[in-house]
Scaffold this active site. Structure first.
Site, PDB file in Angstrom:
ATOM      1  N   ASN A   1       2.805  -4.382 -14.629  1.00  0.00           N
ATOM      2  CA  ASN A   1       1.776  -5.346 -15.031  1.00  0.00           C
ATOM      3  C   ASN A   1       0.643  -5.428 -14.006  1.00  0.00           C
ATOM      4  O   ASN A   1      -0.110  -6.391 -13.983  1.00  0.00           O
ATOM      5  CB  ASN A   1       2.381  -6.735 -15.254  1.00  0.00           C
ATOM      6  CG  ASN A   1       3.130  -7.252 -14.036  1.00  0.00           C
ATOM      7  OD1 ASN A   1       3.351  -6.522 -13.075  1.00  0.00           O
ATOM      8  ND2 ASN A   1       3.516  -8.519 -14.068  1.00  0.00           N
TER       9      ASN A   1
ATOM     10  N   ASP B   1       3.240 -18.913 -12.118  1.00  0.00           N
ATOM     11  CA  ASP B   1       2.727 -20.278 -11.974  1.00  0.00           C
ATOM     12  C   ASP B   1       3.840 -21.209 -11.504  1.00  0.00           C
ATOM     13  O   ASP B   1       5.010 -20.829 -11.441  1.00  0.00           O
ATOM     14  CB  ASP B   1       2.063 -20.774 -13.264  1.00  0.00           C
ATOM     15  CG  ASP B   1       3.017 -20.873 -14.438  1.00  0.00           C
ATOM     16  OD1 ASP B   1       4.166 -21.301 -14.228  1.00  0.00           O
ATOM     17  OD2 ASP B   1       2.611 -20.541 -15.569  1.00  0.00           O
TER      18      ASP B   1
ATOM     19  N   TYR C   1       7.469 -21.981 -13.097  1.00  0.00           N
ATOM     20  CA  TYR C   1       8.584 -21.039 -12.953  1.00  0.00           C
ATOM     21  C   TYR C   1       9.305 -21.397 -11.657  1.00  0.00           C
ATOM     22  O   TYR C   1       9.120 -20.777 -10.617  1.00  0.00           O
ATOM     23  CB  TYR C   1       8.029 -19.608 -12.910  1.00  0.00           C
ATOM     24  CG  TYR C   1       9.072 -18.512 -13.017  1.00  0.00           C
ATOM     25  CD1 TYR C   1       9.747 -18.287 -14.210  1.00  0.00           C
ATOM     26  CD2 TYR C   1       9.363 -17.698 -11.927  1.00  0.00           C
ATOM     27  CE1 TYR C   1      10.686 -17.280 -14.329  1.00  0.00           C
ATOM     28  CE2 TYR C   1      10.299 -16.684 -12.031  1.00  0.00           C
ATOM     29  CZ  TYR C   1      10.959 -16.488 -13.226  1.00  0.00           C
ATOM     30  OH  TYR C   1      11.891 -15.472 -13.337  1.00  0.00           O
TER      31      TYR C   1
ATOM     32  N   SER D   1       0.816  -1.217   0.000  1.00  0.00           N
ATOM     33  CA  SER D   1       0.000   0.000   0.000  1.00  0.00           C
ATOM     34  C   SER D   1       0.847   1.263   0.000  1.00  0.00           C
ATOM     35  O   SER D   1       0.407   2.320  -0.464  1.00  0.00           O
ATOM     36  CB  SER D   1      -0.942  -0.001   1.212  1.00  0.00           C
ATOM     37  OG  SER D   1      -0.202  -0.043   2.415  1.00  0.00           O
TER      38      SER D   1
END
Length: 217
Positions: free
Chosen positions: A135, A141, A144, A123
């Site tokens: 992004n 996933d 990796y 935050s």
């Protein structure tokens, strides 16, 4: 999460169908199932029925994650407050204002089968460093998982907090990240089930509208 008769569980949030005065944190034992709900007995009291499985969790049911740190990387830890795990910059790096960079987080990880990780800003990330995650949310996933699959935090500097002088004498505005800075956070989530799309001519539902259709206040 799969439950079985005899599992010890505890109540982790308020809700559900009926609790009979049971408070959050109290332990009980699964005594049966009714339709798609779980029946839990607490301290010999009348059993409570849980149709929202997120209301209870198994006691001692932990997911282990294998992690490989780069030399000198700050170790990750799960703190008591909140469900997300903080990540730290592995290196000192300067991102010029209006530029993009990837900050190494200093570890590679093997996620459990059936899980993926979501990486997001904290935050305070923009307030402290004036950067946004390029992004929005990173999705990692469990493929990796090699030794060289080191996690990174991709950022774009919108509002530089620091300045450096180049050898030419030109002043460049941007933001310094220092090794050990707490810059991001992640959590793991179960992957979505196998999806099959069924094409139809009519969905049979009333059109709700979108893009602000519910008003601004």
């Amino acid at each position: 999460m799969e439950f079985r008769i005899g599992d010890e569980v505890k109540l982790i949030r308020e809700g559900g169908l009926s609790y009979f005065g049971v408070g959050v944190g109290v332990h009980g034992r699964i005594v049966g199932f009714e339709d798609e709900c779980v029946k839990v007995l607490f301290d010999g009291k009348e059993s409570s029925l849980f149709c929202e499985y997120e209301d209870i969790e198994k006691v001692g049911d932990k997911v282990k994650i294998r992690i490989r740190y780069l030399d000198g990387a700050k170790r990750l830890e799960k703190i008591a407050k909140g469900n997300w795990i903080d990540c730290y910059a592995y290196e000192d790096i300067f991102i010029p204002e209006g530029s993009y960079g990837i900050i190494s987080l200093g570890f590679a990880m093997e996620l459990p089968e059936g899980y993926e990780a979501h990486l997001a800003p904290r935050s305070s990330t923009f307030k402290k460093w004036g950067v946004i995650q390029t992004n929005s949310v990173g999705v990692i996933d469990n493929s990796y998982a090699g030794n060289e699959d080191v996690w990174g935090y991709p950022v774009y500097c919108l509002l530089g907090k620091d300045e450096i002088k180049e050898v030419t004498g030109r002043t460049v505005k941007g933001t310094w990240f220092r090794k050990g800075d707490k810059i991001a956070q992640f959590r793991i989530m179960e992957i979505q089930p196998t999806i099959e799309f069924e094409e139809v001519d009519d969905l049979g539902n009333e059109t709700r509208g979108g893009w602000g259709s519910t008003g601004s206040r």
